[in-house]
Write a protein that holds these residues in place. Structure first.
Motif, PDB file in Angstrom:
ATOM      1  N   ASP A 116      38.742  29.417  45.387  1.00 19.93           N
ATOM      2  CA  ASP A 116      37.325  29.278  45.692  1.00 19.93           C
ATOM      3  C   ASP A 116      36.891  30.455  46.567  1.00 19.93           C
ATOM      4  N   ARG A 117      35.993  31.271  46.041  1.00 17.12           N
ATOM      5  CA  ARG A 117      35.604  32.486  46.776  1.00 17.12           C
ATOM      6  C   ARG A 117      34.972  32.176  48.123  1.00 17.12           C
ATOM      7  N   ILE A 118      34.280  31.038  48.229  1.00 17.04           N
ATOM      8  CA  ILE A 118      33.655  30.701  49.512  1.00 17.04           C
ATOM      9  C   ILE A 118      34.743  30.410  50.551  1.00 17.04           C
ATOM     10  N   LEU A 135      26.392  38.576  42.187  1.00 17.25           N
ATOM     11  CA  LEU A 135      26.526  37.127  42.296  1.00 17.25           C
ATOM     12  C   LEU A 135      27.814  36.748  41.566  1.00 17.25           C
ATOM     13  N   LYS A 136      28.720  36.065  42.284  1.00 21.48           N
ATOM     14  CA  LYS A 136      30.014  35.691  41.686  1.00 21.48           C
ATOM     15  C   LYS A 136      30.173  34.181  41.771  1.00 21.48           C
ATOM     16  N   ALA A 137      30.457  33.545  40.655  1.00 18.81           N
ATOM     17  CA  ALA A 137      30.747  32.110  40.680  1.00 18.81           C
ATOM     18  C   ALA A 137      31.948  31.904  41.611  1.00 18.81           C
ATOM     19  N   ASP A 197      38.877  38.815  35.774  1.00 22.03           N
ATOM     20  CA  ASP A 197      38.561  40.004  34.983  1.00 22.03           C
ATOM     21  C   ASP A 197      37.050  40.230  34.866  1.00 22.03           C
ATOM     22  N   GLY A 198      36.347  40.025  35.982  1.00 26.00           N
ATOM     23  CA  GLY A 198      34.906  40.299  36.011  1.00 26.00           C
ATOM     24  C   GLY A 198      34.051  39.227  35.351  1.00 26.00           C
ATOM     25  N   LYS A 199      34.669  38.147  34.858  1.00 23.78           N
ATOM     26  CA  LYS A 199      33.883  37.078  34.229  1.00 23.78           C
ATOM     27  C   LYS A 199      33.253  36.204  35.318  1.00 23.78           C
ATOM     28  N   GLY A 200      32.076  35.634  35.007  1.00 29.68           N
ATOM     29  CA  GLY A 200      31.382  34.803  35.996  1.00 29.68           C
ATOM     30  C   GLY A 200      30.755  35.646  37.094  1.00 29.68           C
ATOM     31  N   GLN A 201      30.338  36.875  36.764  1.00 27.07           N
ATOM     32  CA  GLN A 201      29.697  37.765  37.745  1.00 27.07           C
ATOM     33  C   GLN A 201      28.453  38.403  37.134  1.00 27.07           C
ATOM     34  N   ALA A 202      27.469  38.644  37.971  1.00 28.95           N
ATOM     35  CA  ALA A 202      26.264  39.347  37.513  1.00 28.95           C
ATOM     36  C   ALA A 202      25.789  40.280  38.620  1.00 28.95           C
ATOM     37  N   GLU A 236      27.331  38.857  47.047  1.00 28.21           N
ATOM     38  CA  GLU A 236      28.047  39.885  47.784  1.00 28.21           C
ATOM     39  C   GLU A 236      27.252  41.174  47.676  1.00 28.21           C
ATOM     40  N   LYS A 237      27.186  41.929  48.742  1.00 31.54           N
ATOM     41  CA  LYS A 237      26.516  43.231  48.680  1.00 31.54           C
ATOM     42  C   LYS A 237      27.307  44.144  47.755  1.00 31.54           C
ATOM     43  N   ARG A 238      26.608  44.869  46.889  1.00 33.51           N
ATOM     44  CA  ARG A 238      27.271  45.827  46.012  1.00 33.51           C
ATOM     45  C   ARG A 238      27.533  47.103  46.825  1.00 33.51           C
ATOM     46  N   LEU A 285      37.627  53.794  46.841  1.00 30.08           N
ATOM     47  CA  LEU A 285      38.865  53.455  46.116  1.00 30.08           C
ATOM     48  C   LEU A 285      39.047  51.948  46.157  1.00 30.08           C
ATOM     49  N   GLU A 286      39.848  51.455  45.231  1.00 34.90           N
ATOM     50  CA  GLU A 286      40.337  50.078  45.323  1.00 34.90           C
ATOM     51  C   GLU A 286      41.850  50.137  45.415  1.00 34.90           C
ATOM     52  N   VAL A 287      42.410  49.329  46.305  1.00 36.86           N
ATOM     53  CA  VAL A 287      43.863  49.285  46.468  1.00 36.86           C
ATOM     54  C   VAL A 287      44.301  47.820  46.564  1.00 36.86           C
ATOM     55  N   VAL A 347      38.732  43.220  52.517  1.00 37.15           N
ATOM     56  CA  VAL A 347      39.435  42.399  51.525  1.00 37.15           C
ATOM     57  C   VAL A 347      38.453  42.010  50.434  1.00 37.15           C
ATOM     58  N   ASN A 348      38.817  42.234  49.178  1.00 38.16           N
ATOM     59  CA  ASN A 348      38.015  41.750  48.054  1.00 38.16           C
ATOM     60  C   ASN A 348      38.423  40.326  47.708  1.00 38.16           C
ATOM     61  N   GLU A 349      39.673  40.150  47.275  1.00 35.63           N
ATOM     62  CA  GLU A 349      40.135  38.805  46.936  1.00 35.63           C
ATOM     63  C   GLU A 349      41.653  38.784  46.953  1.00 35.63           C
ATOM     64  N   MET A 350      42.211  37.580  46.791  1.00 31.69           N
ATOM     65  CA  MET A 350      43.670  37.469  46.757  1.00 31.69           C
ATOM     66  C   MET A 350      44.103  36.675  45.538  1.00 31.69           C
TER      67      MET A 350
HETATM   68  P1  ADP Z   1      37.775  39.217  39.476  1.00 27.60           P
HETATM   69  O1  ADP Z   1      38.161  37.903  40.066  1.00 27.60           O
HETATM   70  O2  ADP Z   1      37.110  39.068  38.150  1.00 27.60           O
HETATM   71  O3  ADP Z   1      38.861  40.243  39.536  1.00 27.60           O
HETATM   72  P2  ADP Z   1      36.479  40.783  41.585  1.00 27.60           P
HETATM   73  O4  ADP Z   1      35.645  40.160  42.637  1.00 27.60           O
HETATM   74  O5  ADP Z   1      37.808  41.315  41.976  1.00 27.60           O
HETATM   75  O6  ADP Z   1      36.576  39.705  40.413  1.00 27.60           O
HETATM   76  O7  ADP Z   1      35.604  41.934  40.897  1.00 27.60           O
HETATM   77  C1  ADP Z   1      36.097  42.722  39.839  1.00 27.60           C
HETATM   78  C2  ADP Z   1      35.783  44.191  40.097  1.00 27.60           C
HETATM   79  O8  ADP Z   1      34.371  44.405  40.214  1.00 27.60           O
HETATM   80  C3  ADP Z   1      36.364  44.714  41.387  1.00 27.60           C
HETATM   81  O9  ADP Z   1      37.720  45.078  41.255  1.00 27.60           O
HETATM   82  C4  ADP Z   1      35.435  45.919  41.648  1.00 27.60           C
HETATM   83  O10 ADP Z   1      35.791  47.010  40.825  1.00 27.60           O
HETATM   84  C5  ADP Z   1      34.082  45.391  41.198  1.00 27.60           C
HETATM   85  N1  ADP Z   1      33.388  44.785  42.360  1.00 27.60           N
HETATM   86  C6  ADP Z   1      33.488  43.498  42.768  1.00 27.60           C
HETATM   87  N2  ADP Z   1      32.762  43.260  43.875  1.00 27.60           N
HETATM   88  C7  ADP Z   1      32.169  44.421  44.205  1.00 27.60           C
HETATM   89  C8  ADP Z   1      31.276  44.834  45.262  1.00 27.60           C
HETATM   90  N3  ADP Z   1      30.848  43.978  46.196  1.00 27.60           N
HETATM   91  N4  ADP Z   1      30.856  46.127  45.273  1.00 27.60           N
HETATM   92  C9  ADP Z   1      31.264  46.999  44.323  1.00 27.60           C
HETATM   93  N5  ADP Z   1      32.108  46.675  43.306  1.00 27.60           N
HETATM   94  C10 ADP Z   1      32.570  45.405  43.237  1.00 27.60           C
END
Ligand code: ADP
Ligand code: MG
Length: 382
Positions: free
Chosen positions: A110-112, A149-151, A157-162, A185-187, A192-194, A269-272
């Protein structure tokens, strides 16, 4: 109190896997190589993991008869995808060791909850707001736009996002998702992504792999280059943050944390992922112990292996698009003509655009050479 594999489950024992995808398949192969027998629970007939498992229980993840059988046969059970129902893990935990434990998986589901947990650890995320209603969007800080906006649940793999430029666009996207809980989430402009993968045992000892530099295309991982071309300071902070999260979760198993690196050196941190991760596939060919072997060791209560990387590596994902472009099987003989290329195919019969079908890891004595050959391989597979 959680179940712990004391004494350790020796090779020859049964290990269980919930899920039949490629991560489960590579886990089976690594565990079998150590001498374990693996039982996969997955509803599909010809799944990538089911077809290499010693035993395949073809059933749904909430089928109590099948879960009971899995829990009785196996000393320990793990999972290959974070959307496995928490009830399944709780049910199994009454019968055998489960790692990672249900509550750890629930955080990543759950992202929240996930973002809140990361912040509680004192680690930064992108600016965001939890969204449970259209009103939450109207009340959101305007600085979050343009945003994504992310569910909150079930995305991958980017599904459920707009991508949304305004409140009105965000409300329209929220409603198109069925008004399910989301995060806005702010864009950000990403430098880089790591990602960092750690493995942690029941004794609390954790080992970390080198930082991976990841390129996503259309929300799907395209390449991982390891070691990442970041400063030692960024690498050290990413590893420390990942270890901190694993410890705060009292995590057992393999955990991946994905980060954004901004131009000013900020690390968010983006996600785990509570499991081996696509950005760690290179460990099969380039490290002493693969992430999949670590998962087997951790759940069995064995000492963890060395994470030392002995070759520089670039991993290329092979999506179904390669099959579409080739009008059939890509030219594998041409890929294998590169002596540095290690081909991994997941045994999926139907190639669809965006579907992960396999990967190639290019290993070399220098990163420059690995990058160069990976570019040539990429041209061959189109
Ligand atoms: P998933 O669970 O589908 O992997 P992520 O939240 O990791 O979802 O998003 C997939 C990709 O979209 C990220 O690896 C990044 O490249 C891009 N992305 C996600 N959130 C952001 C953001 N806030 N700003 C810029 N790019 C983002
Ligand atoms: Mg991601």
């Amino acid at each position: 109190a959680r179940r712990v594999p004391v004494p350790a489950l020796p090779p020859g024992s049964w290990l269980g896997m919930l899920g039949g995808g490629q991560l489960g398949r590579m886990f089976c192969m690594a565990a079998q190589s150590l001498g374990y027998r693996v039982c996969v629970l997955d509803p599909a007939d010809d799944s990538p993991a089911g077809s290499v498992a010693d035993r395949h229980l073809k059933a749904g993840y909430l089928d109590e008869t099948a879960l009971d059988e899995l829990g009785r046969l196996c000393g320990a059970v793990t999972t290959e995808f974070e959307n496995v129902p928490a009830q399944a893990l709780d049910f199994l935990a009454q019968r055998c060791v489960v790692s990672p434990a249900g509550p750890s998986v629930a955080v990543a589901q759950d992202r929240i909850v996930e973002k809140g947990f990361v912040r509680e650890c004192g680690i930064e995320t992108a600016p965001y707001a939890p969204i449970r209603s259209a009103g939450d969007l109207r009340a959101a800080d305007p600085k979050l736009f343009p945003g994504i906006l992310k569910a909150a649940r079930l995305g991958y793999d980017g599904k459920g996002q707009a991508t949304v430029a305004s409140v009105d666009e965000a409300v329209a996207a929220f409603e198109s998702f069925g008004s399910v809980p989301c995060v806005l989430e702010k864009r950000l402009a990403l430098e880089l992504e790591v990602s960092v993968i750690v493995a942690r045992g029941f004794d609390g000892k954790a080992v970390a792999y080198p930082v991976s530099e990841n390129v996503h295309v259309g929300g799907i991982l395209a390449t991982s280059t390891v070691p990442a071309r970041v400063s030692q300071d960024v690498a050290a902070r990413a590893e420390a943050a990942t270890r901190k999260i694993a410890q705060a979760l009292d995590y057992v198993g393999v955990l991946c944390v994905e980060f954004f690196v901004l131009a000013d050196g900020a690390l968010l941190v983006n996600e785990m992922a509570p499991r081996p991760h696509n950005s760690g596939h290179y460990t099969i060919d380039a490290c002493v112990t693969s992430q999949f072997e670590q998962q087997a060791r951790a759940m069995a209560g064995l000492p963890l292996g060395s994470t030392r990387q002995h070759q520089h590596a670039v991993m290329l994902n092979l999506l179904g698009d390669c099959w579409v472009a080739a009008g059939g099987e890509p030219p594998w003989a041409e890929v294998l003509a590169f002596p540095e290329a290690k081909l991994h195919l997941y045994g999926k019969t139907e190639a669809r655009a965006g579907r992960k079908m396999g990967h190639v890891t290019v290993v070399a004595d220098s990163l420059a050479h690995a990058v160069h050959v990976a570019g040539q391989v990429a041209r061959v597979v189109g």
